[in-house]
Design a protein around this motif. Structure first.
Motif, PDB file in Angstrom:
ATOM      1  N   GLN A 151      37.683  15.673  42.636  1.00 39.36           N
ATOM      2  CA  GLN A 151      38.887  16.435  42.326  1.00 39.36           C
ATOM      3  C   GLN A 151      39.203  17.409  43.459  1.00 39.36           C
ATOM      4  O   GLN A 151      38.292  17.966  44.069  1.00 39.36           O
ATOM      5  CB  GLN A 151      38.707  17.205  41.020  1.00 39.36           C
ATOM      6  N   VAL A 152      40.478  17.596  43.707  1.00 31.50           N
ATOM      7  CA  VAL A 152      40.924  18.578  44.696  1.00 31.50           C
ATOM      8  C   VAL A 152      41.351  19.816  43.921  1.00 31.50           C
ATOM      9  O   VAL A 152      42.289  19.773  43.124  1.00 31.50           O
ATOM     10  CB  VAL A 152      42.096  18.040  45.538  1.00 31.50           C
ATOM     11  N   CYS A 153      40.655  20.923  44.141  1.00 38.38           N
ATOM     12  CA  CYS A 153      40.889  22.155  43.384  1.00 38.38           C
ATOM     13  C   CYS A 153      41.449  23.238  44.307  1.00 38.38           C
ATOM     14  O   CYS A 153      40.926  23.455  45.404  1.00 38.38           O
ATOM     15  CB  CYS A 153      39.587  22.637  42.746  1.00 38.38           C
ATOM     16  N   LEU A 154      42.472  23.916  43.839  1.00 35.92           N
ATOM     17  CA  LEU A 154      43.181  24.893  44.667  1.00 35.92           C
ATOM     18  C   LEU A 154      42.862  26.324  44.264  1.00 35.92           C
ATOM     19  O   LEU A 154      42.936  26.678  43.085  1.00 35.92           O
ATOM     20  CB  LEU A 154      44.683  24.653  44.550  1.00 35.92           C
ATOM     21  N   PHE A 155      42.539  27.141  45.280  1.00 34.28           N
ATOM     22  CA  PHE A 155      42.286  28.568  45.070  1.00 34.28           C
ATOM     23  C   PHE A 155      43.192  29.354  46.004  1.00 34.28           C
ATOM     24  O   PHE A 155      43.183  29.152  47.217  1.00 34.28           O
ATOM     25  CB  PHE A 155      40.814  28.908  45.349  1.00 34.28           C
ATOM     26  N   VAL A 156      43.988  30.253  45.430  1.00 28.60           N
ATOM     27  CA  VAL A 156      44.987  30.989  46.202  1.00 28.60           C
ATOM     28  C   VAL A 156      44.832  32.491  45.983  1.00 28.60           C
ATOM     29  O   VAL A 156      44.535  32.927  44.866  1.00 28.60           O
ATOM     30  CB  VAL A 156      46.424  30.570  45.797  1.00 28.60           C
ATOM     31  N   ARG A 157      45.034  33.255  47.037  1.00 32.54           N
ATOM     32  CA  ARG A 157      45.056  34.712  46.911  1.00 32.54           C
ATOM     33  C   ARG A 157      46.275  35.231  47.659  1.00 32.54           C
ATOM     34  O   ARG A 157      46.716  34.649  48.649  1.00 32.54           O
ATOM     35  CB  ARG A 157      43.785  35.340  47.467  1.00 32.54           C
ATOM     36  N   SER A 158      46.827  36.329  47.166  1.00 36.32           N
ATOM     37  CA  SER A 158      48.011  36.905  47.810  1.00 36.32           C
ATOM     38  C   SER A 158      47.665  37.459  49.176  1.00 36.32           C
ATOM     39  O   SER A 158      48.393  37.272  50.149  1.00 36.32           O
ATOM     40  CB  SER A 158      48.601  38.012  46.932  1.00 36.32           C
ATOM     41  N   LEU A 159      46.546  38.174  49.254  1.00 33.72           N
ATOM     42  CA  LEU A 159      46.076  38.795  50.495  1.00 33.72           C
ATOM     43  C   LEU A 159      44.578  38.599  50.622  1.00 33.72           C
ATOM     44  O   LEU A 159      43.886  38.312  49.627  1.00 33.72           O
ATOM     45  CB  LEU A 159      46.399  40.295  50.499  1.00 33.72           C
ATOM     46  N   ALA A 160      44.065  38.781  51.825  1.00 33.84           N
ATOM     47  CA  ALA A 160      42.631  38.606  52.055  1.00 33.84           C
ATOM     48  C   ALA A 160      41.792  39.647  51.317  1.00 33.84           C
ATOM     49  O   ALA A 160      40.591  39.465  51.140  1.00 33.84           O
ATOM     50  CB  ALA A 160      42.340  38.664  53.551  1.00 33.84           C
ATOM     51  N   THR A 161      42.425  40.724  50.882  1.00 39.36           N
ATOM     52  CA  THR A 161      41.708  41.788  50.181  1.00 39.36           C
ATOM     53  C   THR A 161      41.726  41.602  48.663  1.00 39.36           C
ATOM     54  O   THR A 161      41.214  42.435  47.932  1.00 39.36           O
ATOM     55  CB  THR A 161      42.332  43.156  50.512  1.00 39.36           C
ATOM     56  N   GLU A 162      42.294  40.503  48.194  1.00 43.37           N
ATOM     57  CA  GLU A 162      42.400  40.259  46.761  1.00 43.37           C
ATOM     58  C   GLU A 162      41.566  39.034  46.361  1.00 43.37           C
ATOM     59  O   GLU A 162      41.284  38.170  47.194  1.00 43.37           O
ATOM     60  CB  GLU A 162      43.866  40.050  46.368  1.00 43.37           C
ATOM     61  N   PRO A 163      41.168  38.949  45.103  1.00 42.70           N
ATOM     62  CA  PRO A 163      40.361  37.804  44.661  1.00 42.70           C
ATOM     63  C   PRO A 163      41.188  36.518  44.608  1.00 42.70           C
ATOM     64  O   PRO A 163      42.419  36.551  44.493  1.00 42.70           O
ATOM     65  CB  PRO A 163      39.902  38.220  43.262  1.00 42.70           C
ATOM     66  N   TYR A 164      40.495  35.399  44.691  1.00 39.26           N
ATOM     67  CA  TYR A 164      41.169  34.114  44.572  1.00 39.26           C
ATOM     68  C   TYR A 164      41.546  33.843  43.117  1.00 39.26           C
ATOM     69  O   TYR A 164      40.835  34.240  42.193  1.00 39.26           O
ATOM     70  CB  TYR A 164      40.261  32.983  45.066  1.00 39.26           C
ATOM     71  N   ILE A 165      42.656  33.145  42.944  1.00 33.89           N
ATOM     72  CA  ILE A 165      43.101  32.723  41.621  1.00 33.89           C
ATOM     73  C   ILE A 165      42.988  31.207  41.567  1.00 33.89           C
ATOM     74  O   ILE A 165      43.473  30.502  42.462  1.00 33.89           O
ATOM     75  CB  ILE A 165      44.555  33.160  41.359  1.00 33.89           C
ATOM     76  N   TYR A 166      42.339  30.720  40.534  1.00 38.43           N
ATOM     77  CA  TYR A 166      42.163  29.280  40.414  1.00 38.43           C
ATOM     78  C   TYR A 166      43.460  28.657  39.924  1.00 38.43           C
ATOM     79  O   TYR A 166      43.931  28.952  38.832  1.00 38.43           O
ATOM     80  CB  TYR A 166      41.016  28.962  39.448  1.00 38.43           C
ATOM     81  N   CYS A 167      44.042  27.766  40.735  1.00 31.26           N
ATOM     82  CA  CYS A 167      45.328  27.140  40.414  1.00 31.26           C
ATOM     83  C   CYS A 167      45.172  25.687  39.982  1.00 31.26           C
ATOM     84  O   CYS A 167      46.142  24.920  39.990  1.00 31.26           O
ATOM     85  CB  CYS A 167      46.269  27.243  41.605  1.00 31.26           C
ATOM     86  N   GLY A 168      43.975  25.305  39.630  1.00 28.19           N
ATOM     87  CA  GLY A 168      43.760  24.007  39.018  1.00 28.19           C
ATOM     88  C   GLY A 168      43.622  22.837  39.963  1.00 28.19           C
ATOM     89  O   GLY A 168      43.386  22.978  41.157  1.00 28.19           O
ATOM     90  N   ASN A 169      43.801  21.653  39.377  1.00 29.73           N
ATOM     91  CA  ASN A 169      43.628  20.390  40.080  1.00 29.73           C
ATOM     92  C   ASN A 169      44.913  19.990  40.799  1.00 29.73           C
ATOM     93  O   ASN A 169      46.010  20.231  40.301  1.00 29.73           O
ATOM     94  CB  ASN A 169      43.223  19.316  39.067  1.00 29.73           C
ATOM     95  N   CYS A 170      44.753  19.382  41.976  1.00 29.34           N
ATOM     96  CA  CYS A 170      45.914  18.990  42.782  1.00 29.34           C
ATOM     97  C   CYS A 170      46.020  17.480  42.917  1.00 29.34           C
ATOM     98  O   CYS A 170      45.008  16.772  42.989  1.00 29.34           O
ATOM     99  CB  CYS A 170      45.811  19.589  44.187  1.00 29.34           C
ATOM    100  N   GLY A 171      47.260  16.999  42.982  1.00 33.46           N
ATOM    101  CA  GLY A 171      47.527  15.595  43.242  1.00 33.46           C
ATOM    102  C   GLY A 171      48.210  15.450  44.599  1.00 33.46           C
ATOM    103  O   GLY A 171      49.070  16.248  44.958  1.00 33.46           O
ATOM    104  N   TYR A 172      47.827  14.438  45.333  1.00 36.97           N
ATOM    105  CA  TYR A 172      48.367  14.210  46.678  1.00 36.97           C
ATOM    106  C   TYR A 172      49.829  13.796  46.615  1.00 36.97           C
ATOM    107  O   TYR A 172      50.226  12.936  45.824  1.00 36.97           O
ATOM    108  CB  TYR A 172      47.534  13.130  47.370  1.00 36.97           C
TER     109      TYR A 172
END
Length: 229
Positions: A151-172
């Motif tokens: 599975q391809v799982c996406l983790f995004v954060r607004s800034l480098a000083t903030e925690p990552y938010i799990y945005c779930g599974n990705c499809g190509y």
């Protein structure tokens, strides 16, 4: 087990899953930023069932290492798994984690279609379709169900000083090898659930220009048009 913790994210109260308890060794490596001393993530299976409980909310542990520790199987609780923190991804036996900075990163990662899609760049030195990570990602592009392969799982954060938010599974959706950094475009399979998450909405908002910026941009465009006339 879900612990009812009341937090306000974008004005909404949410139940935040309780993070697995870390050993003293793991906690020390996380807090003191010591090199990970456990098994390589490539030889381990990420706890994807646990991650589902954290969909759309900030990860309880900070940074890439914190996310890796969160997803590590219980057998690795004593020693955090090894991984390369300098890349934009982490490979597991059953998953590939992608790291994204919504703002301020080396590449322009942009959410599109109201957050249903996002682009992501491999980065590094001259990535090509022969690069191991790219070959593995492209092998997942044949439309197979996420449970049938890694599975391809996406983790995004607004800034480098903030925690990552799990945005779930990705499809190509596609890729562009000509773009600097080798661009992939992904669709967020869990978008319907993410729309209800305040933290995810804040990520989208961080990429939207403020009203003042929009006014300045419109004024600049108008002035340019006048000079061009």
């Amino acid at each position: 087990m879900v612990k009812a913790v009341k937090e306000k994210l974008a004005g909404r109260k949410v139940a935040v899953p309780e993070a697995p308890k870390l050993s003293r060794r793991a906690l020390a490596e996380l807090v003191l930023q010591r090199p990970s001393s456990g098994t390589s993530t490539k030889a381990l299976k990420a706890d994807l069932a646990l991650l589902k409980k954290h969909l759309g909310i900030p990860c309880p542990h900070f940074g890439k290492k914190g996310v890796v520790q969160l997803a590590a199987p219980s057998s690795e609780a004593g020693a955090p798994p090894k991984f390369n923190k300098y890349t934009g991804w982490v490979e597991w036996d059953n998953a590939i984690f992608l790291w994204v900075n919504a703002t301020g990163g080396s590449f322009d990662n942009t959410f599109k279609r109201d957050g249903r899609q996002v682009n992501w760049y491999v980065g590094g030195t001259n990535p090509t379709d022969k690069s191991p990570i790219i070959k593995r990602l492209l092998a997942l592009s044949d439309g197979a169900a996420p449970s049938a392969a890694a599975q391809v799982c996406l983790f995004v954060r607004s800034l480098a000083t903030e925690p990552y938010i799990y945005c779930g599974n990705c499809g190509y959706l596609g890729h562009d090898a000509k773009k600097k950094g080798f661009e992939f475009t992904w669709r967020l399979r869990d978008f319907p659930k993410l729309t209800k998450a305040g933290a995810f909405q804040q990520l989208l908002q961080s990429q939207r220009p403020s009203k003042a910026t929009a006014v300045r941009s419109k004024a600049a465009a108008t002035a340019s048009a006048r000079w061009a006339a």
